[in-house]
Design an enzyme around this catalytic site. Structure first.
Site, PDB file in Angstrom:
ATOM      1  N   GLY A 302      20.847   2.239  23.438  1.00  0.00           N
ATOM      2  CA  GLY A 302      22.272   2.045  23.258  1.00  0.00           C
ATOM      3  C   GLY A 302      22.971   3.357  22.957  1.00  0.00           C
ATOM      4  O   GLY A 302      22.405   4.435  23.135  1.00  0.00           O
ATOM      5  N   TYR A 508       7.968  27.864  16.993  1.00  0.00           N
ATOM      6  CA  TYR A 508       8.721  28.023  18.236  1.00  0.00           C
ATOM      7  C   TYR A 508       7.999  29.042  19.109  1.00  0.00           C
ATOM      8  O   TYR A 508       7.631  30.114  18.640  1.00  0.00           O
ATOM      9  CB  TYR A 508      10.102  28.590  17.926  1.00  0.00           C
TER      10      TYR A 508
END
Length: 588
Positions: A302, A508
């Site tokens: 949704g 990262y």
């Protein structure tokens, strides 16, 4: 106790973000790295501290690292030609009823293309070459929660496919339209849902529409003396709804928490109706938390329309810092000790040696001989007097926030720990510059592609005892895969530890290579990234810490959450959205 903030609406008309943002690259249209006629690198525009400055060392670093030449350009297509875009597949009955609601919509080619992609390498590379695949057929701009309810009801009635769109910063292929989708695809752009609806100063919460982007949310809260403290790297462009839908993390999570720590209440519109809790309580023991079905759902169930978030008074004092370590191993050991003592500053990030050199190459031209002399003196002290090897040392950047006296005490505690691991204080300027570079580093990928260099970043979370192994093994795997795949020049393969937790850290990775001589560079890149992800999982890392899964990483979902976990996700999807109205095909 609640202050109504309806006046905090930035605008009541549909604003074409493509007028100020690039359609085929990162960020603002007036902002980019370039090599000028003198061969000097500069950063254009006026939006950042680095803007308008000459960066004297970047060209030598760029050419030396990648074997590239600023004489060999691979420019992007400057404008989008509408002939490159497939005509829209319109569901006329849906369009007619949509128009009767008065909700703005468009099937203009530029509007559709802009919302049909995120920022994965393959998406941007294709756009630079003027190649446009399947894009939304219509863009619709709801202005409030009730507009979204109407749109979803119409989509169910006419069996059209909805793909929610927030800030468009996805790096997981989440916004790509499935090429096999035959229904009319509607991009539901939440950008006009950008109001703070109320601020509750007694409970320190704010109720906010989900389409607001991060920097605008902070600006409006700052006007009332508050902040959320949630600062992902993409906060200039990413939306609150996007943060919730992807389980986002911010640079200052050590103080303020990740998005799941900040959310008090969420409202989401689904094909079966609206999901929300019955109260705004801080915690409930009422079975599985429905917020955890919403957070991370990536637009498959949704549209998030409204969020109640925790807020805090703006910090009284802010101070940057940095520490140089003799090597990456000692830097990681320091971060581990800081996490163990639970004294991490708002942000603490450790760059490896390759990234340190990269950051040094981005240093702007100094304005005085005295500043240049001081920089040289610092370098001499660290490398000659203290004996740090320039090819092994690494740097941690720090940000402290809060009450001034407590910040200064906190700072001393962290620097004392760093000293036990051979760390030397390296000044506020380096810390502040490192923090601010976070917001400009994404522009460098576009510069690379201008000169036959492609690159990307990806992340993971990992237990502390595997941090060094995963950093070493993934970087080595990238280098070996590039060699095996025929990349002629050694790639850049680098990492940084960006978040710390009690039981682990977020890491990262960045990699980039010169693709001259490769017939299909994007395919080679995707093979290398795939191998790197396999290496991450083999070394005990997660599928993603905060980028999400999308379509890019969903092949690993079963091994990540188990067969039973996948069955649970599918069962929720089948109940909430039996006709697959939210058909972006992310996650499962």
């Amino acid at each position: 106790c609640r202050t109504s903030c309806s006046c905090m609406h930035p605008g009541n008309i549909v604003v074409g973000v493509q007028e100020i943002l690039k359609w085929n690259g990162w960020g603002y249209s007036d902002t980019r790295f370039l090599f000028n006629k003198k061969g000097q690198a500069e950063f254009t525009g006026k939006r950042y501290r680095l803007s308008g400055m000459i960066i004297p060392a970047l060209q030598n670093w760029f050419e030396g690292t990648f074997g590239a030449s600023v004489q060999h350009k691979s420019p992007a297509m400057p404008i989008l030609t509408s002939s490159a875009v497939q005509p829209p597949t319109l569901n006329e009955a849906f369009v007619d009823e949509l128009k009767s609601t008065g909700i703005p919509c468009s099937h203009d080619a530029e509007d559709r293309v802009f919302r049909g992609h995120g920022h994965c390498l393959h998406e941007v590379f294709a756009l630079r070459e003027g190649k446009v695949g399947r894009v939304p057929d219509i863009v619709v701009w709801p202005n409030c929660h009730n507009d979204v309810v109407k749109i979803v009801e119409l989509a169910c009635k006419h069996n059209v496919c909805l793909i929610p769109y927030g800030g468009g910063t996805s790096v997981s292929s989440a916004l790509e339209c499935p090429p096999e989708e035959t229904r009319c695809i509607v991009s539901l752009d939440t950008s006009q849902m950008n109001r703070i609806l109320w601020i509750d100063e007694k409970n320190l919460t704010a109720h906010v529409e989900a389409g607001i982007v991060g920097q605008e949310l902070e600006r409006l809260l700052n006007e009332s003396g508050y902040c959320t403290g949630h600062e992902p790297d993409s906060m200039e462009f990413s939306s609150l709804g996007g943060w919730v839908a992807t389980r986002a993390s911010g640079m200052k999570k050590n103080i303020y928490g990740n998005i799941e720590d900040l959310v008090v209440h969420v409202k989401m519109v689904t094909p079966q109706g609206v999901i929300e809790k019955g109260c705004q309580c801080p915690r409930m023991s009422t079975g599985p938390d429905i917020h955890h079905f919403i957070m991370g759902s990536e637009g498959t169930l949704g549209v998030v329309t409204e969020v109640t978030m925790k807020i805090r008074p703006m910090p009284e004092y802010q101070k940057y810092g940095s520490v140089v370590f003799p090597n990456f191993e000692q830097g990681v050991a320091c971060l581990r000790e800081v996490a163990k003592q639970r004294c991490a500053p708002a942000s603490i990030r450790l760059m490896d040696n390759e990234q340190f050199k990269f950051g040094h190459a981005l240093k702007p031209q100094v304005s005085s001989i005295f500043t240049s002399f001081l920089d040289g003196l610092k370098k001499f002290y660290i490398t000659k007097f203290k004996g740090f090897d320039p090819d092994r040392l690494c740097v941690a950047t720090l940000l402290f926030e809060g009450d001034r006296e407590k910040v200064l005490q906190h700072e001393k505690q962290v620097y004392d720990i760093a000293a036990k691991f051979g760390g030397l204080a390296a000044g506020e300027d380096n810390g502040q510059r490192g923090y601010m570079l976070t917001f400009v580093i994404a522009y460098l990928r576009d510069l690379g592609m201008d000169y036959y260099v492609i690159g990307e970043s990806f992340e993971t979370s990992v237990p502390w005892d595997r941090v060094l192994d995963i950093c070493r093994n993934v970087k080595a795997r990238i280098i070996q895969e590039c060699k095996d795949k025929g990349v002629q020049f050694s790639p850049l393969s680098t990492c940084r530890v960006t978040q710390t937790y009690d039981a682990g850290a977020c890491v990262y990775f960045y990699f980039a290579f010169n693709y001259r001589g490769l017939s299909d560079p994007v395919h080679v890149y995707e093979q290398v990234e795939h191998a790197a992800r396999e290496e991450i999982l083999a070394n005990g890392g997660s599928l993603s810490h905060h980028h999400g899964v999308g379509k890019l990483r969903k092949e690993w979902m079963r091994e990540t959450i188990s067969d039973v976990g996948m069955g649970m996700l599918k069962s929720v999807k089948n109940y909430v959205d039996p006709k697959n109205i939210f058909g972006n095909r992310n996650l499962i």
